[in-house]
Design a protein around this motif. Structure first.
Motif, short mmCIF file in Angstrom:
data_model
loop_
_atom_site.label_atom_id
_atom_site.label_comp_id
_atom_site.label_asym_id
_atom_site.label_seq_id
_atom_site.Cartn_x
_atom_site.Cartn_y
_atom_site.Cartn_z
N GLN A 75 0.83 -1.20 0.00
CA GLN A 75 0.00 0.00 0.00
C GLN A 75 0.87 1.25 0.00
OE1 GLN A 75 -2.69 0.21 3.29
NE2 GLN A 75 -3.98 1.74 2.32
N GLY A 76 1.98 1.24 0.72
CA GLY A 76 2.89 2.38 0.72
C GLY A 76 3.48 2.62 -0.65
N ILE A 77 3.88 1.55 -1.32
CA ILE A 77 4.43 1.67 -2.68
C ILE A 77 3.37 2.21 -3.63
CG2 ILE A 77 5.32 0.33 -4.64
CD1 ILE A 77 6.70 -1.48 -2.55
N ALA A 78 2.14 1.75 -3.48
CA ALA A 78 1.06 2.23 -4.34
C ALA A 78 0.81 3.72 -4.13
CB ALA A 78 -0.21 1.44 -4.07
N TYR A 79 0.85 4.19 -2.88
CA TYR A 79 0.67 5.62 -2.62
C TYR A 79 1.80 6.45 -3.24
CZ TYR A 79 -3.25 5.13 0.61
OH TYR A 79 -4.47 4.88 1.16
N VAL A 80 3.02 5.97 -3.16
CA VAL A 80 4.14 6.70 -3.75
C VAL A 80 4.00 6.76 -5.27
CG1 VAL A 80 6.63 6.60 -4.15
CG2 VAL A 80 5.73 6.24 -1.86
N LEU A 81 3.60 5.64 -5.88
CA LEU A 81 3.42 5.64 -7.33
C LEU A 81 2.28 6.56 -7.77
CD1 LEU A 81 3.99 1.87 -8.14
CD2 LEU A 81 5.52 3.79 -8.63
N MET A 82 1.20 6.60 -7.00
CA MET A 82 0.10 7.53 -7.33
C MET A 82 0.54 8.98 -7.19
SD MET A 82 -3.47 5.84 -6.02
CE MET A 82 -2.99 5.69 -4.32
N LEU A 83 1.36 9.27 -6.19
CA LEU A 83 1.86 10.63 -6.02
C LEU A 83 2.77 11.02 -7.18
CD1 LEU A 83 1.97 13.11 -4.17
CD2 LEU A 83 3.93 12.07 -3.04
N VAL A 84 3.63 10.10 -7.63
CA VAL A 84 4.50 10.36 -8.78
C VAL A 84 3.65 10.61 -10.03
CG1 VAL A 84 6.19 9.29 -10.33
CG2 VAL A 84 6.49 9.14 -7.85
N ALA A 85 2.61 9.79 -10.22
CA ALA A 85 1.73 9.99 -11.38
C ALA A 85 1.02 11.34 -11.31
CB ALA A 85 0.72 8.85 -11.45
N LEU A 86 0.60 11.74 -10.13
CA LEU A 86 -0.07 13.04 -9.98
C LEU A 86 0.87 14.19 -10.31
CD1 LEU A 86 -2.63 14.54 -9.01
CD2 LEU A 86 -1.61 14.56 -6.74
N VAL A 87 2.10 14.11 -9.82
CA VAL A 87 3.08 15.17 -10.09
C VAL A 87 3.42 15.22 -11.57
CG1 VAL A 87 5.48 15.87 -9.67
CG2 VAL A 87 4.01 15.20 -7.75
#
Length: 70
Positions: free
Chosen positions: A44-56
């Motif tokens: 779940q932590g990795i998924a949150y980081v990837l979503m944040l990268v996609a948002l940026v």
């Protein structure tokens, strides 16, 4: 007044019995074991980081498109 003082004394006695008998029993329980990670929190932590990268990245790409359109 004597009836009121008897009621107050009875309530005080019940509170004392509760404090003397029941509180030590409640504190005698073993503590719960520490939670262990089964990998889902890491995923779940990795998924949150990837979503944040996609948002940026999405923000940067759209900001670059807007700056070239004018």
């Amino acid at each position: 007044m004597a009836g009121v003082s008897r009621v107050v004394a009875a309530v005080a006695a019940l509170v004392a019995v509760f404090a003397i008998v029941l509180l030590p029993i409640a504190q005698a329980q073993a503590p719960a074991p520490a939670p262990t990670s089964d990998g889902t929190s890491i995923d779940q932590g990795i998924a949150y980081v990837l979503m944040l990268v996609a948002l940026v990245l999405t923000y940067l790409i759209h900001a670059a498109d807007l700056s070239h359109s004018f």
